[in-house]
Write a protein that holds these residues in place. Sequence first.
Motif, PDB file in Angstrom:
ATOM      1  N   TRP A 185     -16.537 -28.433   7.247  1.00  0.00           N
ATOM      2  CA  TRP A 185     -17.142 -28.765   8.536  1.00  0.00           C
ATOM      3  C   TRP A 185     -18.304 -27.830   8.851  1.00  0.00           C
ATOM      4  CZ3 TRP A 185     -17.165 -33.182  10.467  1.00  0.00           C
ATOM      5  CH2 TRP A 185     -16.045 -34.006  10.500  1.00  0.00           C
ATOM      6  N   GLU A 186     -18.236 -26.579   8.383  1.00  0.00           N
ATOM      7  CA  GLU A 186     -19.355 -25.665   8.584  1.00  0.00           C
ATOM      8  C   GLU A 186     -20.617 -26.180   7.888  1.00  0.00           C
ATOM      9  OE1 GLU A 186     -18.449 -21.704   7.482  1.00  0.00           O
ATOM     10  OE2 GLU A 186     -16.935 -21.423   9.034  1.00  0.00           O
ATOM     11  N   LEU A 187     -20.425 -26.892   6.787  1.00  0.00           N
ATOM     12  CA  LEU A 187     -21.562 -27.478   6.079  1.00  0.00           C
ATOM     13  C   LEU A 187     -22.023 -28.778   6.722  1.00  0.00           C
ATOM     14  CD1 LEU A 187     -20.388 -26.959   2.389  1.00  0.00           C
ATOM     15  CD2 LEU A 187     -22.158 -25.673   3.582  1.00  0.00           C
ATOM     16  N   VAL A 188     -21.056 -29.588   7.188  1.00  0.00           N
ATOM     17  CA  VAL A 188     -21.376 -30.931   7.671  1.00  0.00           C
ATOM     18  C   VAL A 188     -21.957 -30.913   9.080  1.00  0.00           C
ATOM     19  CG1 VAL A 188     -20.354 -33.155   8.342  1.00  0.00           C
ATOM     20  CG2 VAL A 188     -19.699 -32.082   6.177  1.00  0.00           C
ATOM     21  N   VAL A 191     -25.610 -30.562   9.907  1.00  0.00           N
ATOM     22  CA  VAL A 191     -26.397 -31.719   9.469  1.00  0.00           C
ATOM     23  C   VAL A 191     -26.364 -32.839  10.497  1.00  0.00           C
ATOM     24  CG1 VAL A 191     -26.624 -33.499   7.686  1.00  0.00           C
ATOM     25  CG2 VAL A 191     -26.033 -31.166   7.031  1.00  0.00           C
ATOM     26  N   VAL A 192     -25.193 -33.068  11.113  1.00  0.00           N
ATOM     27  CA  VAL A 192     -25.035 -34.243  11.978  1.00  0.00           C
ATOM     28  C   VAL A 192     -25.106 -33.921  13.467  1.00  0.00           C
ATOM     29  CG1 VAL A 192     -23.643 -35.418  10.238  1.00  0.00           C
ATOM     30  CG2 VAL A 192     -22.498 -34.090  12.022  1.00  0.00           C
ATOM     31  N   ALA A 193     -24.815 -32.694  13.863  1.00  0.00           N
ATOM     32  CA  ALA A 193     -24.742 -32.373  15.296  1.00  0.00           C
ATOM     33  C   ALA A 193     -26.119 -32.050  15.857  1.00  0.00           C
ATOM     34  CB  ALA A 193     -23.800 -31.196  15.531  1.00  0.00           C
ATOM     35  N   SER A 194     -26.302 -32.371  17.120  1.00  0.00           N
ATOM     36  CA  SER A 194     -27.542 -32.034  17.811  1.00  0.00           C
ATOM     37  C   SER A 194     -27.600 -30.528  18.059  1.00  0.00           C
ATOM     38  CB  SER A 194     -27.634 -32.781  19.136  1.00  0.00           C
ATOM     39  OG  SER A 194     -26.629 -32.321  20.033  1.00  0.00           O
ATOM     40  N   ALA A 195     -28.794 -30.025  18.327  1.00  0.00           N
ATOM     41  CA  ALA A 195     -28.967 -28.596  18.573  1.00  0.00           C
ATOM     42  C   ALA A 195     -28.186 -28.138  19.804  1.00  0.00           C
ATOM     43  CB  ALA A 195     -30.452 -28.285  18.742  1.00  0.00           C
ATOM     44  N   ASP A 196     -28.049 -29.003  20.787  1.00  0.00           N
ATOM     45  CA  ASP A 196     -27.311 -28.634  21.997  1.00  0.00           C
ATOM     46  C   ASP A 196     -25.805 -28.591  21.743  1.00  0.00           C
ATOM     47  OD1 ASP A 196     -29.614 -28.413  23.481  1.00  0.00           O
ATOM     48  OD2 ASP A 196     -29.530 -30.479  24.239  1.00  0.00           O
ATOM     49  N   ALA A 197     -25.300 -29.525  20.933  1.00  0.00           N
ATOM     50  CA  ALA A 197     -23.860 -29.618  20.714  1.00  0.00           C
ATOM     51  C   ALA A 197     -23.347 -28.581  19.719  1.00  0.00           C
ATOM     52  CB  ALA A 197     -23.498 -31.020  20.224  1.00  0.00           C
ATOM     53  N   LEU A 198     -24.143 -28.245  18.733  1.00  0.00           N
ATOM     54  CA  LEU A 198     -23.674 -27.419  17.622  1.00  0.00           C
ATOM     55  C   LEU A 198     -23.064 -26.084  18.027  1.00  0.00           C
ATOM     56  CD1 LEU A 198     -23.429 -27.270  14.546  1.00  0.00           C
ATOM     57  CD2 LEU A 198     -25.718 -26.255  14.488  1.00  0.00           C
ATOM     58  N   PRO A 199     -23.679 -25.297  18.916  1.00  0.00           N
ATOM     59  CA  PRO A 199     -23.108 -23.973  19.224  1.00  0.00           C
ATOM     60  C   PRO A 199     -21.725 -24.029  19.856  1.00  0.00           C
ATOM     61  CG  PRO A 199     -25.394 -24.125  19.954  1.00  0.00           C
ATOM     62  CD  PRO A 199     -24.956 -25.521  19.616  1.00  0.00           C
ATOM     63  N   LEU A 201     -19.257 -26.069  18.974  1.00  0.00           N
ATOM     64  CA  LEU A 201     -18.256 -26.666  18.098  1.00  0.00           C
ATOM     65  C   LEU A 201     -17.506 -25.608  17.293  1.00  0.00           C
ATOM     66  CD1 LEU A 201     -20.324 -29.722  16.805  1.00  0.00           C
ATOM     67  CD2 LEU A 201     -18.547 -29.703  18.578  1.00  0.00           C
ATOM     68  N   ARG A 202     -16.221 -25.843  17.146  1.00  0.00           N
ATOM     69  CA  ARG A 202     -15.339 -24.989  16.358  1.00  0.00           C
ATOM     70  C   ARG A 202     -14.943 -25.722  15.083  1.00  0.00           C
ATOM     71  NH1 ARG A 202     -10.458 -26.105  16.866  1.00  0.00           N
ATOM     72  NH2 ARG A 202     -10.652 -26.670  19.068  1.00  0.00           N
ATOM     73  N   THR A 203     -14.925 -25.021  13.966  1.00  0.00           N
ATOM     74  CA  THR A 203     -14.591 -25.667  12.695  1.00  0.00           C
ATOM     75  C   THR A 203     -13.156 -25.405  12.256  1.00  0.00           C
ATOM     76  OG1 THR A 203     -15.398 -23.759  11.431  1.00  0.00           O
ATOM     77  CG2 THR A 203     -16.976 -25.530  11.902  1.00  0.00           C
ATOM     78  N   ALA A 204     -12.514 -24.382  12.826  1.00  0.00           N
ATOM     79  CA  ALA A 204     -11.153 -24.045  12.432  1.00  0.00           C
ATOM     80  C   ALA A 204     -10.152 -25.034  13.016  1.00  0.00           C
ATOM     81  CB  ALA A 204     -10.811 -22.623  12.896  1.00  0.00           C
ATOM     82  N   ALA A 205      -8.940 -24.996  12.508  1.00  0.00           N
ATOM     83  CA  ALA A 205      -7.879 -25.871  12.990  1.00  0.00           C
ATOM     84  C   ALA A 205      -7.576 -25.590  14.459  1.00  0.00           C
ATOM     85  CB  ALA A 205      -6.617 -25.678  12.152  1.00  0.00           C
ATOM     86  N   ARG A 215     -13.408 -20.133  15.004  1.00  0.00           N
ATOM     87  CA  ARG A 215     -14.752 -19.936  14.486  1.00  0.00           C
ATOM     88  C   ARG A 215     -15.713 -20.966  15.040  1.00  0.00           C
ATOM     89  NH1 ARG A 215     -14.309 -20.080   8.159  1.00  0.00           N
ATOM     90  NH2 ARG A 215     -13.041 -21.892   8.725  1.00  0.00           N
ATOM     91  N   ALA A 216     -16.835 -20.502  15.520  1.00  0.00           N
ATOM     92  CA  ALA A 216     -17.916 -21.419  15.867  1.00  0.00           C
ATOM     93  C   ALA A 216     -18.688 -21.729  14.601  1.00  0.00           C
ATOM     94  CB  ALA A 216     -18.831 -20.787  16.912  1.00  0.00           C
ATOM     95  N   VAL A 217     -19.467 -22.792  14.636  1.00  0.00           N
ATOM     96  CA  VAL A 217     -20.255 -23.159  13.480  1.00  0.00           C
ATOM     97  C   VAL A 217     -21.330 -22.116  13.249  1.00  0.00           C
ATOM     98  CG1 VAL A 217     -21.730 -24.933  12.446  1.00  0.00           C
ATOM     99  CG2 VAL A 217     -19.843 -25.597  13.931  1.00  0.00           C
ATOM    100  N   ARG A 218     -21.455 -21.678  12.003  1.00  0.00           N
ATOM    101  CA  ARG A 218     -22.531 -20.763  11.667  1.00  0.00           C
ATOM    102  C   ARG A 218     -23.794 -21.568  11.372  1.00  0.00           C
ATOM    103  NH1 ARG A 218     -18.447 -18.243   8.412  1.00  0.00           N
ATOM    104  NH2 ARG A 218     -19.330 -19.229   6.564  1.00  0.00           N
ATOM    105  N   HIS A 219     -24.891 -21.187  11.934  1.00  0.00           N
ATOM    106  CA  HIS A 219     -26.128 -21.900  11.697  1.00  0.00           C
ATOM    107  C   HIS A 219     -27.312 -20.949  11.826  1.00  0.00           C
ATOM    108  CE1 HIS A 219     -25.356 -22.044  16.010  1.00  0.00           C
ATOM    109  NE2 HIS A 219     -26.663 -22.191  16.212  1.00  0.00           N
TER     110      HIS A 219
END
Length: 219
Positions: A185-188, A191-199, A201-205, A215-219
């Motif tokens: 999910w950190e990779l995906v 690619v798909v999320a908007s700049a506003d939504a990405l920060p 989002l959490r990728t962990a369970a 964890r938040a998405v690293r970008h």
Amino acid sequence: MAKQERSERTLERLVVAAAEEFALHGFVRATLGGVSRTAGVTKGALFFHFPTKDDLADAVQKRGQDILETMLTDVTRAEKSCLQVLVDATHTLSGMLRSDPFIKAGVRIARERTAGSPVPADFYPLWLGRLGQLLETARKDGELAADVPDLSARTLVTAVVCGVETLAWMGVPEDESHQWLGCLWELVLPVVASADALPRLRTAAPVAASSGRGRAVRH
């Protein structure tokens, strides 16, 4: 009333036993005799409720569908972001593919039923269809990047689900699968999320969020 209650209990035992047999042996190798033995009921009682193995498979898949719908409802109540719901749902599915006999059985039935067999509650179109609806809502809410086509987003999510299922099929431990899924999910998501939504989002369970947001998405 007592006769009806006995019939309902027998029906429940048969459906649970069928899920266990299909999950363990698959649709092709599971037998009606094995289901009746596991349920502790006579073959006559089984045939009264389910004349064929397809009828049993339908009941198991329908129960699996209800379980998945309940799970998605619970996850949706816990998160406002459709993309976060999607991430959390795939993590939850990863665990259910290992622990819930109805989900495991539903996947095996969907894989092994012959072409042309009736599939009123087939796992794949139902599950991927619901995730597709989440992506549609995410698009309306501005969570998807404007330059990502809808088909591309669906393709990526389908690949994620297939990967989760494959790891479960291979017997990869659940903790390791969650780690793999989080990294994917950190990779995906970038690619798909908007700049506003990405920060946000959490990728962990989801369980990782019990002491924080995980964890938040690293970008």
